[in-house]
Scaffold this motif. Structure first.
Motif, short mmCIF file in Angstrom:
data_model
loop_
_atom_site.label_atom_id
_atom_site.label_comp_id
_atom_site.label_asym_id
_atom_site.label_seq_id
_atom_site.Cartn_x
_atom_site.Cartn_y
_atom_site.Cartn_z
N UNK A 148 0.82 -1.21 0.00
CA UNK A 148 0.00 0.00 0.00
C UNK A 148 0.86 1.26 0.00
N UNK A 149 1.92 1.24 0.83
CA UNK A 149 2.78 2.42 0.92
C UNK A 149 3.47 2.69 -0.41
N UNK A 150 3.89 1.64 -1.07
CA UNK A 150 4.58 1.79 -2.35
C UNK A 150 3.61 2.33 -3.41
N UNK A 209 4.26 5.73 -5.35
CA UNK A 209 4.33 5.74 -6.81
C UNK A 209 3.33 6.77 -7.36
N UNK A 210 2.11 6.77 -6.80
CA UNK A 210 1.09 7.71 -7.25
C UNK A 210 1.53 9.15 -7.03
N UNK A 219 8.45 2.92 -10.73
CA UNK A 219 7.09 2.91 -10.17
C UNK A 219 6.66 1.54 -9.66
N UNK A 220 7.36 0.46 -10.01
CA UNK A 220 6.98 -0.87 -9.53
C UNK A 220 8.18 -1.56 -8.87
N UNK A 221 8.61 -1.09 -7.71
CA UNK A 221 9.84 -1.61 -7.12
C UNK A 221 9.67 -2.96 -6.42
N UNK A 222 8.43 -3.46 -6.32
CA UNK A 222 8.20 -4.74 -5.64
C UNK A 222 8.22 -5.86 -6.67
N UNK A 223 9.13 -6.82 -6.48
CA UNK A 223 9.33 -7.84 -7.50
C UNK A 223 8.48 -9.08 -7.27
N UNK A 224 7.99 -9.31 -6.06
CA UNK A 224 7.17 -10.50 -5.81
C UNK A 224 6.40 -10.29 -4.52
N UNK A 225 5.45 -11.17 -4.22
CA UNK A 225 4.71 -11.11 -2.97
C UNK A 225 5.45 -11.94 -1.91
N UNK A 226 5.27 -11.57 -0.66
CA UNK A 226 5.93 -12.27 0.45
C UNK A 226 4.85 -12.67 1.46
#
Lengths: 225, 225, 225, 225, 225, 225
Positions: free
Chosen positions: F112-114, F118-119, F126-133
């Motif tokens: 959510x913070x990312x 980004x917004x 804008x998409x620094x998250x590469x996978x879910x944890x």
């Protein structure tokens, strides 16, 4: 009681509390401990409060230990039973020689406390103090031996020595340090001569103070004039 | 300077140090902070030293914050530039009302310090103090309103209140607490009457002290006799 | 390097770090500091870890300060530039005389570090060490002066003294304490004679160690056999 | 239970633990203590965690002491026997008035806990609570008296006051502070009028909450709409 | 005893102290605890002393807890009675794998201590150790599985895993972490194969060490050559 | 956001603060850190507050480090610039599996913070998250493999394992411990099968939560019913 040597003023108090530290329990012996501290505004530049920093500095602990050790040399702790005498030495104003002023004043506070305890019938031995204790600082400034240095001289002393002695002429503790210089053994001898003479004057002053109604202000020795 | 109210003795000192806390930097404004502490032997039963415990107790912090807040009410911090005045209030002997004695004495120490700074040309505004500040404790003991309670009365007060006021008749801070009892609003009014009258006496005493050469001992107000 | 005197083993290390403490910045001078510590299992009965207790004890701080002060007496800190040498003295096994063993070993570690720095061209003056430093403990046990007491004797010594000296025959520091007894000045003289003779032996041992490839184990002096 | 006043959310819990603090042992009386804390993300700008800093700040201790003192005013501690009720007030989200919300919510948690203890037959007196306790913050903003200020208004209030009161119309605690300004006694009176009216509304809300099955969420008073 | 694996040297000592932690009293069971620490000069760049910082870091606590948990897996604490074995693991020199070296060495120290206690007739069960414990670190460096990484390789490992195993082929603890990368389950399997083979070698080395007169230096396993 | 798994409730928040820790300055990279804590009343028996104790316990630090390490595996810290994301995971109610619930919830808060950053155009990528944890706890209770143990089962588990995994099927961290027992490698394999299946369910739940308007409450996975 309040000790004043020149511009140095130290408040020395003796409190008696029940019990002894854990490592001394069930020994039948009492204990004597000391705590030295300096008020923030005692020095020319305000120094931070150790309670706020959250820890007691090395210098403070070293002096507290010295005071306790020195005063334990004159008292028979068996006479106290399992009780503790706490000596608090708080420097209100500092101008050199705070640790030796603290020891000299603490002896008077201790002596008063013991008189009080004896009068109240709380001591196994009514005279548990075997000798008087006093301390002086001596140093070498500009190549000359000087007694009881004020801060301005102390900070540029080449050798700095603290001597704790008894009124029977023996030594309790001697700590001598070359400050940015080392010193020959002959200097040590001269410093000791001066220190022991200084202690003689202090014993006279302490006797005067103890003759006063408690709590009194320790008069300055003639040597300081 | 040393403040004495009855058996309560507090040493109040103002020190000026360069710089301000981080959150206030680059504001162009100065800061005023206060630290209150009690010497171990100030109370009847010796209390442990906070520096040795490694932390400042809640009561100590609460009083330190109160003193700082109270004195900030009378000074224009812009006049200091980015410098800090530290007020140290050390209780040498405690017999009730130490926090209000500390505030009253701290005002005198602050005023002296400001006079010194102004004389040295270090203030943007030579008269940054807008009013006098004094504080008293009042309470209800055995159903009656009493001013400036000594410890013996304070400890059995039903209501305890501290009032910080200015010489222009306004309030700076008021803290009233029922001790094991609650109190009606009419009692609050009587306590305030008594407190404001007490402060009037203190302003007179402070003026006397400020007229003396620094550092002086604050004379006791007539009210205590 | 590892120093072994009888059953006492101390690990002494010198590390160079950039920068100096805040109060010494912009002076152009370097600094030398020391930290002494004892492993929990170094003593017969395991002692608690100071990191776990959350504070450094008074004895530890006192010895750390002594080591630093002693070694600063032999080095020209201007040659270091604004860098700090940290001397770590960790007692792996304790059997009396740990502080003097630490000083004696720290001198060798310091000397090695200075040689390394000089070879790397990092010193303004390639020979900043002006003299050798060694330390011994001496004491009075059963009425007789003894050099370098093991723990069993140390714990029942009537007088205990630590002497830090230089190879030019001068004194750096002297600390003598009566343990539950006071002592005449004549005893002080005898203790000093013995201590200075002991230091002579240590200087020979240090020279041997410094001739070895770094890091070496300091051989025991003949005196201990 | 969770208290919500506007954007301020405080979690209030009462836990009963065996025993009392050392100074209260063997009195036959119980104790009530409170701990207030703020989660790091409760404020707009994240604040550091006090456990990580290693000490509890002055503001936190001051509020914890206030909550404990306020709630002790309504309970007969003799009924608890030598047991302690711990009230934990953790601010999940802060928007002004967290201390007064904590007191108001803590009363409900305490009341629920007492009901539970009484039902379990663990109280000497089944109704040890003598009155209801609630607290509000009032202030002067832009020259007007306002009840229950949100953060935005609180931070620019000229006078800030917290009032703890009982449902019998008496006062438990009153703390009023001029923020960068002093205030006349007439303002104090107006603030008190507003505060006591606010408390009336809170007592109604608390009664509703206590009628719900435990643990419930305290509904917002009409006054906040 | 001193454990050396490559350039990593850890001093492991077992001390027996009377009593157990409070939460375990009156259980009739003993306790085993461990403390890990690193000397300041053990790493290439000197690290600050935790006693001076006043708190034990997260990494130190995590490893201390791991060592204690691992060794408790092999010992029947009922045999100790209400006594505590303290395992001290002090890293003198660090070059990767200090925690696994500590566990492997601590087993030998523990085993020696138990032999000593059994010989002294102080154990309820003379053979309270049910199996041997050893630990290795494994990792993936440049895409290849490697056993017992030195610091230079460890710091650029993609996956890092510590495995604690018994000589009966079972696992005590496994901790695997992707360092800046995640890893497939097939890699986990390869790392485990390598780790269990490494432990086999360590059990042989431990047996050799335990055959030596105490205290011995643990010889390096052939695997390190 | 608030995560609820069975009776375990954890509040997870992500805050962005300017700057990075000193050791990371001038790297151009951001940092992500996490702090885990448990409210005193979260457990059945009230646990002391770590801020009051003055230090963060070993377990708390270990879990905080685990959460930070786990979440750093999914984010490209270069995209943040020199800013820090702080993840706060506060356990309001504990019933087993608090650390894995914290990781699973922290992923949602981070995501959510990312999205928010980004917004606001504050990210280089804008998409620094590469996978879910996500993370689960698994264990062996009464000889059988169980997913997501509540406290009652967890406290008597023979083996306890936490697995952090990604939605691409790889592992981030695995920590398995025999509790008073060791375990064969075949058990490790079964535990992993169960854990990875559990994570699949959590990824579905996280996606649902992220589809809700922020801040939402994470719905419980079907697996818990």
């Amino acid at each position: 009681m309040l000790v004043e040597f020149g511009q140095t003023r130290v408040m020395c108090t003796a409190s008696v509390t029940e019990g002894v530290p854990p490592w001394r329990r069930d020994s039948g012996l009492g204990w004597l401990t000391a705590e030295y501290a300096m008020l923030p505004a005692a020095t020319h530049t305000r120094s931070g409060r150790e309670s706020v920093k959250g820890k007691v500095g090395g210098r403070t602990q070293e002096i507290s230990r010295l005071i306790g050790r020195s005063l334990r040399a004159c008292i028979d702790l068996a006479a106290l039973g399992e009780n503790t005498i706490a000596l608090d030495c708080d420097v209100l104003q500092a101008d050199g020689g705070t640790r030796t002023a603290a020891i000299t004043g603490a002896y008077v506070a201790l002596s008063d406390a013991v008189t009080y305890l004896a009068a109240a019938g709380k001591l196994a031995d009514p005279q548990p103090i075997s000798c008087m204790i006093a301390a002086v600082s001596v140093g070498v400034v500009d190549g000359r031996v000087r007694l009881d240095l004020p801060y301005e001289e102390d900070s540029r002393a080449e050798v700095d020595m603290n001597v704790v002695a008894t009124d029977t002429g023996t030594l309790v503790e001697i700590q001598g340090t070359g400050e940015g210089a080392t010193f020959p053994r002959s200097t040590l001898d001269k410093l000791l001569d001066s220190a022991l003479a200084g202690c003689e004057q202090l014993f006279a002053v302490q006797k005067e103070a103890l003759a006063l109604p408690y709590p009194g202000v320790l008069p300055e020795p003639a040597a300081k004039k």
